[in-house]
Write a protein that holds these residues in place. Structure first.
Motif, PDB file in Angstrom:
ATOM      1  N   THR A  30      34.101  -8.570 -15.452  1.00 50.99           N
ATOM      2  CA  THR A  30      34.947  -8.222 -14.314  1.00 50.99           C
ATOM      3  C   THR A  30      36.338  -7.819 -14.780  1.00 50.99           C
ATOM      4  O   THR A  30      36.890  -6.807 -14.331  1.00 50.99           O
ATOM      5  CB  THR A  30      35.040  -9.406 -13.328  1.00 50.99           C
ATOM      6  N   ARG A  33      36.375  -4.397 -16.366  1.00 51.91           N
ATOM      7  CA  ARG A  33      36.373  -3.323 -15.382  1.00 51.91           C
ATOM      8  C   ARG A  33      37.735  -3.170 -14.727  1.00 51.91           C
ATOM      9  O   ARG A  33      38.164  -2.058 -14.413  1.00 51.91           O
ATOM     10  CB  ARG A  33      35.298  -3.574 -14.325  1.00 51.91           C
ATOM     11  N   LEU A  34      38.434  -4.290 -14.509  1.00 50.42           N
ATOM     12  CA  LEU A  34      39.764  -4.222 -13.896  1.00 50.42           C
ATOM     13  C   LEU A  34      40.755  -3.477 -14.778  1.00 50.42           C
ATOM     14  O   LEU A  34      41.635  -2.777 -14.280  1.00 50.42           O
ATOM     15  CB  LEU A  34      40.289  -5.635 -13.621  1.00 50.42           C
ATOM     16  N   LEU A  37      40.935   0.257 -14.108  1.00 51.85           N
ATOM     17  CA  LEU A  37      41.413   0.769 -12.825  1.00 51.85           C
ATOM     18  C   LEU A  37      42.835   1.318 -12.944  1.00 51.85           C
ATOM     19  O   LEU A  37      43.616   0.868 -13.779  1.00 51.85           O
ATOM     20  CB  LEU A  37      41.390  -0.336 -11.774  1.00 51.85           C
ATOM     21  N   ARG A  38      43.141   2.273 -12.091  1.00 48.66           N
ATOM     22  CA  ARG A  38      44.504   2.807 -12.040  1.00 48.66           C
ATOM     23  C   ARG A  38      45.418   1.801 -11.351  1.00 48.66           C
ATOM     24  O   ARG A  38      44.955   0.912 -10.627  1.00 48.66           O
ATOM     25  CB  ARG A  38      44.519   4.134 -11.280  1.00 48.66           C
ATOM     26  N   ASP A  39      46.716   1.947 -11.556  1.00 51.26           N
ATOM     27  CA  ASP A  39      47.692   1.028 -10.961  1.00 51.26           C
ATOM     28  C   ASP A  39      47.586   0.999  -9.442  1.00 51.26           C
ATOM     29  O   ASP A  39      47.666  -0.062  -8.823  1.00 51.26           O
ATOM     30  CB  ASP A  39      49.115   1.413 -11.367  1.00 51.26           C
ATOM     31  N   GLN A  41      44.987   1.501  -7.593  1.00 49.21           N
ATOM     32  CA  GLN A  41      43.793   0.766  -7.187  1.00 49.21           C
ATOM     33  C   GLN A  41      44.034  -0.741  -7.284  1.00 49.21           C
ATOM     34  O   GLN A  41      43.627  -1.499  -6.392  1.00 49.21           O
ATOM     35  CB  GLN A  41      42.604   1.164  -8.060  1.00 49.21           C
ATOM     36  N   LEU A  42      44.685  -1.165  -8.348  1.00 53.16           N
ATOM     37  CA  LEU A  42      44.999  -2.590  -8.498  1.00 53.16           C
ATOM     38  C   LEU A  42      45.955  -3.064  -7.410  1.00 53.16           C
ATOM     39  O   LEU A  42      45.809  -4.168  -6.868  1.00 53.16           O
ATOM     40  CB  LEU A  42      45.599  -2.870  -9.880  1.00 53.16           C
ATOM     41  N   THR A  44      46.186  -1.826  -4.419  1.00 51.59           N
ATOM     42  CA  THR A  44      45.408  -1.898  -3.181  1.00 51.59           C
ATOM     43  C   THR A  44      44.610  -3.198  -3.124  1.00 51.59           C
ATOM     44  O   THR A  44      44.568  -3.866  -2.085  1.00 51.59           O
ATOM     45  CB  THR A  44      44.470  -0.689  -3.054  1.00 51.59           C
ATOM     46  N   ILE A  45      43.989  -3.568  -4.227  1.00 48.70           N
ATOM     47  CA  ILE A  45      43.245  -4.829  -4.284  1.00 48.70           C
ATOM     48  C   ILE A  45      44.192  -6.000  -4.037  1.00 48.70           C
ATOM     49  O   ILE A  45      43.875  -6.925  -3.277  1.00 48.70           O
ATOM     50  CB  ILE A  45      42.523  -4.970  -5.642  1.00 48.70           C
TER      51      ILE A  45
END
Length: 61
Positions: A30, A33-34, A37-39, A41-42, A44-45
């Motif tokens: 996990t 995969r993180l 991710l683009r900044d 996307q992170l 947003t999460i």
């Protein structure tokens, strides 16, 4: 306990510790995969997590 914030922090640590305790390889996958991710996307999460947390706090207080 007279300190609900400490109680909440303790519960957070228990919940956060369960995943690496029970499924360490899935936990590593996990995080791998993180990293990809683009900044945005992170962020947003993170925003979704904060919004859900605030919603839970408001609804149960």
């Amino acid at each position: 306990m007279d300190h609900p914030l400490l109680l909440a922090f303790g519960l957070l640590l228990v919940v956060e510790g369960l995943f690496p305790l029970l499924a360490p390889q899935a936990w590593k996958d996990t995080f791998s995969r993180l990293i990809g991710l683009r900044d945005g996307q992170l962020r947003t999460i993170g925003l979704i997590g904060v919004a859900l947390g605030v919603a839970l706090l408001v609804s149960f207080s």
